[in-house]
Scaffold this active site. Structure first.
Site, PDB file in Angstrom:
ATOM      1  N   SER A  23       0.841  -1.201   0.000  1.00 53.58           N
ATOM      2  CA  SER A  23       0.000   0.000   0.000  1.00 53.58           C
ATOM      3  C   SER A  23       0.870   1.243   0.000  1.00 53.58           C
ATOM      4  CB  SER A  23      -0.942  -0.034   1.208  1.00 53.58           C
ATOM      5  OG  SER A  23      -1.923   0.961   1.077  1.00 53.58           O
ATOM      6  N   ASN A  24       0.333   2.380   0.395  1.00 50.89           N
ATOM      7  CA  ASN A  24       1.098   3.628   0.434  1.00 50.89           C
ATOM      8  C   ASN A  24       0.598   4.488   1.592  1.00 50.89           C
ATOM      9  OD1 ASN A  24      -1.132   5.399  -0.564  1.00 50.89           O
ATOM     10  ND2 ASN A  24      -0.974   3.991  -2.296  1.00 50.89           N
ATOM     11  N   ARG A  25       1.180   5.672   1.752  1.00 49.78           N
ATOM     12  CA  ARG A  25       0.909   6.498   2.938  1.00 49.78           C
ATOM     13  C   ARG A  25      -0.275   7.445   2.784  1.00 49.78           C
ATOM     14  NH1 ARG A  25       5.039   6.038   6.553  1.00 49.78           N
ATOM     15  NH2 ARG A  25       7.058   5.380   5.716  1.00 49.78           N
TER      16      ARG A  25
END
Ligand code: C5P
Length: 222
Positions: A23-25
């Site tokens: 995923s990502n932030r």
């Protein structure tokens, strides 16, 4: 004012095994404020397609998804009815080729995971864009930001691109404040660093101005 507003928001998560994902932030804050601003101004019904995040607006239709493929399916279902489409989601560019149904065991010192590209949902929306539809994208760039933004604007057939310059001074992802540029085919406007809530208001001012520009009877309507 608008018959249907479609907003994508948050990250997508791409499972690898039952307990792990890529995923990502992205916090989902920008999409949240855009939806709340549309509601406060009573701009029209909002469909909010979101990856996993705590930033869920009230009083709008919420479609919860996890993966990029699920987000694409949800967007495909709602995109035709929308006259404003804002894609603020940070879609994972890649997903694992394979889903491991059992938790992966640790073994050697190195592990290679094979990834495959996810579909570009915004690009697809740009290809199927119909007359009168306004398409807004987001971009996070670290180098040649304006040249890359103009390329993206053209390639994805966008009316407006909200450009984040990612740097130590402006991490953008996960923060309450942000500094962005509004990029249109005919120019760039810098918005000073402020809260994502105030930025959402400025982005809507721009979309409403564009909608007026494109209104029926206006010669310049695309
Ligand atoms: O090409 P890039 O990922 O920088 O473009 C960012 C924009 O495209 C954002 O508006 C994002 O929501 C959208 N996007 C998408 N599907 C992808 C990748 C990005 O809709 N697979």
């Amino acid at each position: 004012m608008f018959s249907r507003i479609l907003i994508t928001s948050g990250p997508t998560i791409e499972p690898v095994d039952p307990v792990r994902f890529l995923s990502n932030r992205s916090s989902g804050r920008s999409g949240y404020h855009l939806a709340m601003e549309a509601r406060t101004r009573d701009l029209g019904p909002v469909t909010f397609v979101t990856g996993p995040t705590v930033w869920i607006p009230e009083g709008v239709e919420v479609v919860r998804v996890e993966t990029a493929l699920e987000m694409r399916a949800a967007v495909n279902e709602h995109v035709r009815q929308a006259d404003v489409i804002i894609m603020a989601a940070a879609v994972s560019d890649y997903r694992s080729v394979k889903y491991y149904p059992e938790k992966m065991k640790k073994s050697g010192e190195r592990l290679t995971l094979e990834l495959v590209k996810n579909p570009d949902i915004l690009l697809e929306a740009g290809r199927s864009k119909r007359r009168g539809q306004l398409l807004v994208g987001f971009a996070a760039e670290t180098e040649d930001i304006f040249a890359n933004a103009q390329k993206k604007l053209q390639a994805k057939n966008l009316d407006l691109l909200v450009l984040n310059e990612i740097s130590e001074a402006n991490p953008a992802f996960g923060c309450a404040e942000n500094q962005v540029f509004l990029v249109r085919p005919d120019g760039v406007q810098k918005l000073e660093k402020t809260s994502k809530a105030l930025l959402a208001a400025r982005i809507w001012d721009e979309i409403i101005a564009l909608a007026g520009h494109f209104a029926p009877g206006n010669e310049k309507r695309p």
